[in-house]
Design an enzyme around this catalytic site. Structure first.
Site, PDB file in Angstrom:
ATOM      1  N   SER A 104       0.660  -1.117   0.147  1.00 29.63           N
ATOM      2  CA  SER A 104      -0.203  -0.107   0.056  1.00 29.63           C
ATOM      3  C   SER A 104       0.702   1.368   0.119  1.00 29.63           C
ATOM      4  CB  SER A 104      -0.902   0.215   1.308  1.00 29.63           C
ATOM      5  OG  SER A 104      -0.296   0.070   2.356  1.00 29.63           O
ATOM      6  N   SER A 105       2.007   1.209   0.807  1.00 24.09           N
ATOM      7  CA  SER A 105       2.689   2.584   0.650  1.00 24.09           C
ATOM      8  C   SER A 105       3.353   2.804  -0.490  1.00 24.09           C
ATOM      9  CB  SER A 105       3.718   2.445   2.075  1.00 24.09           C
ATOM     10  OG  SER A 105       4.622   1.345   1.849  1.00 24.09           O
ATOM     11  N   ALA A 106       3.854   1.504  -1.206  1.00 24.88           N
ATOM     12  CA  ALA A 106       4.533   1.942  -2.644  1.00 24.88           C
ATOM     13  C   ALA A 106       3.743   2.232  -3.613  1.00 24.88           C
ATOM     14  CB  ALA A 106       5.336   0.406  -2.935  1.00 24.88           C
ATOM     15  N   ALA A 107       2.314   1.540  -3.546  1.00 22.02           N
ATOM     16  CA  ALA A 107       1.454   2.140  -4.233  1.00 22.02           C
ATOM     17  C   ALA A 107       0.951   3.643  -4.254  1.00 22.02           C
ATOM     18  CB  ALA A 107       0.143   1.252  -4.443  1.00 22.02           C
ATOM     19  N   ASP A 148       9.414  -3.453  -3.523  1.00 16.58           N
ATOM     20  CA  ASP A 148       7.934  -3.115  -3.605  1.00 16.58           C
ATOM     21  C   ASP A 148       7.817  -1.773  -4.606  1.00 16.58           C
ATOM     22  OD1 ASP A 148       7.899  -4.677  -1.519  1.00 16.58           O
ATOM     23  OD2 ASP A 148       6.945  -3.462  -0.377  1.00 16.58           O
TER      24      ASP A 148
HETATM   25  C1  MEV Z   1       8.030  -5.506   2.519  1.00 15.35           C
HETATM   26  O1  MEV Z   1       6.802  -5.313   1.550  1.00 15.35           O
HETATM   27  C2  MEV Z   1       9.036  -6.361   1.899  1.00 15.35           C
HETATM   28  C3  MEV Z   1      10.417  -6.060   2.752  1.00 15.35           C
HETATM   29  O2  MEV Z   1      11.243  -7.045   2.098  1.00 15.35           O
HETATM   30  C4  MEV Z   1      11.078  -5.078   3.097  1.00 15.35           C
HETATM   31  C5  MEV Z   1      11.802  -4.312   1.992  1.00 15.35           C
HETATM   32  O3  MEV Z   1      12.040  -5.045   0.877  1.00 15.35           O
HETATM   33  O4  MEV Z   1      12.054  -3.211   2.024  1.00 15.35           O
HETATM   34  C6  MEV Z   1      10.029  -6.864   4.160  1.00 15.35           C
END
Ligand code: MEV
Length: 316
Positions: A104-107, A148
């Site tokens: 969600s934060s990446a999107a 992400d």
């Molecule tokens: C989080 O969606 C994925 C992790 O591997 C963190 C990251 O890749 O920055 C846990």
């Protein structure tokens, strides 16, 4: 004037957490879940509204979001060359539950940058979008690997390894000969990616001989997983999911809810199942034999308390 931007959610197929430590990972975008931004001229701007997220997140999650979102918004305005007092109102909407492992934060970051760049009439190249998203994701997660937002920005199935020392990052699309039918289960409990990543970093530094082989083994699974995906070998993909789940559990990021969901998916005949995302509450993904089977596995997952699940097809 009105400008819009959008970005899909994602699921991690291999390599969560190990990717932070320099191992390869694979993630894929979700076709039917994501975030959209609408930017309109507004003399009262800059403003950013999140009507749906505001209503659906729990107070603790909302507190964290309130801290990070204004900072991410300020960075995004600056990144696209808009002044801090830009007369723009942004509305963010979507159907991605926050903090459960679906990106969600990446999107949010990518959709916000795309919308504001269109509003400012300064189109972003892929490289610029990734650079901007790295800044915004840093606000949410501290030290994101880049998996992400790279996946969410490029779309499809992406093999990713972060830059290390002199070695540049590796980003390549994984071709899929056919859609991968999966069931995804999500718990009501949110995980805190920043805390999970930093706790694991401390543990790995304290016990390098315990953790380094696990990270290496997860990285090897991402390479094998890319081969299974490219070959359309879903039974093999399932076996590799099961092994990856055991290893990610060894990292201490799984929960009772994730273990129950993984077991339930396997009992329902999934070819393999694993935690997806950062864990600590979170989500699981199960590879299934086809569309109808994925729906059956999703409905078996929904039989667990406080679990929501859906079936979806992953595309290249
Ligand atoms: C989080 O969606 C994925 C992790 O591997 C963190 C990251 O890749 O920055 C846990």
């Amino acid at each position: 004037m009105t400008a819009t931007g959008a970005a899909p959610g994602k699921v991690i197929l291999f390599g969560e957490h190990a990717v932070v430590h320099g191992q390869p990972a694979i993630a894929c975008t979700l076709t039917d879940r994501g975030v959209a931004s609408t930017c309109t001229a507004d003399a009262d701007g800059p403003r950013l509204d999140m009507p749906e997220w505001g209503q659906s997140v729990r107070p603790a999650t909302m507190e964290r979001a309130v801290e990070a979102v204004p900072r991410a918004f300020a960075l995004a305005l600056a990144f696209v060359g808009l002044p801090p007092d830009a007369q723009v109102r942004v509305t963010m909407e979507g159907n991605l539950p926050p903090s459960v492992g679906m990106g969600s934060s990446a999107a949010f970051s990518v959709a916000l940058l795309r919308g504001l760049a269109a509003f400012a009439q300064r189109p972003l190249t892929d490289d610029a979008l990734l650079a901007g998203a790295t800044q915004l994701e840093g606000v949410f997660h501290g030290d994101p690997s880049g998996l992400d937002h790279t996946t969410v920005a490029l779309g499809g199935c992406v093999y990713f390894c972060r830059a290390r020392g002199d070695a540049p990052s590796v980003i390549r699309r994984v071709p899929l000969p056919a859609p991968v039918h999966v069931a995804v289960g999500v718990t009501a409990r949110a995980g805190n990616t920043r805390q999970l990543v930093s706790r694991l970093k401390a543990r790995a530094q304290a016990e390098p001989r315990a953790f380094a082989p696990v990270f290496d083994a997860i990285g090897a699974l991402a390479d094998e997983g890319a081969r299974a995906l490219e070959a359309g070998d879903w039974p093999r993909l399932g076996v590799l999911f099961d092994v990856n789940h055991g290893l990610v559990n060894a990292l201490g990021v799984s929960t009772l809810a994730c273990e129950l969901m993984v077991s339930r998916a396997r009992d329902a005949g999934a070819l393999g199942a694993k935690l997806t995302g950062a864990g600590g509450g979170g989500a699981v993904i199960a590879v299934c034999e086809g569309e109808a089977h994925a729906r059956a596995v999703a409905s078996a997952l929904e039989g667990l308390p406080e679990v929501r699940a859906f079936a979806t097809a992953l595309h290249a």
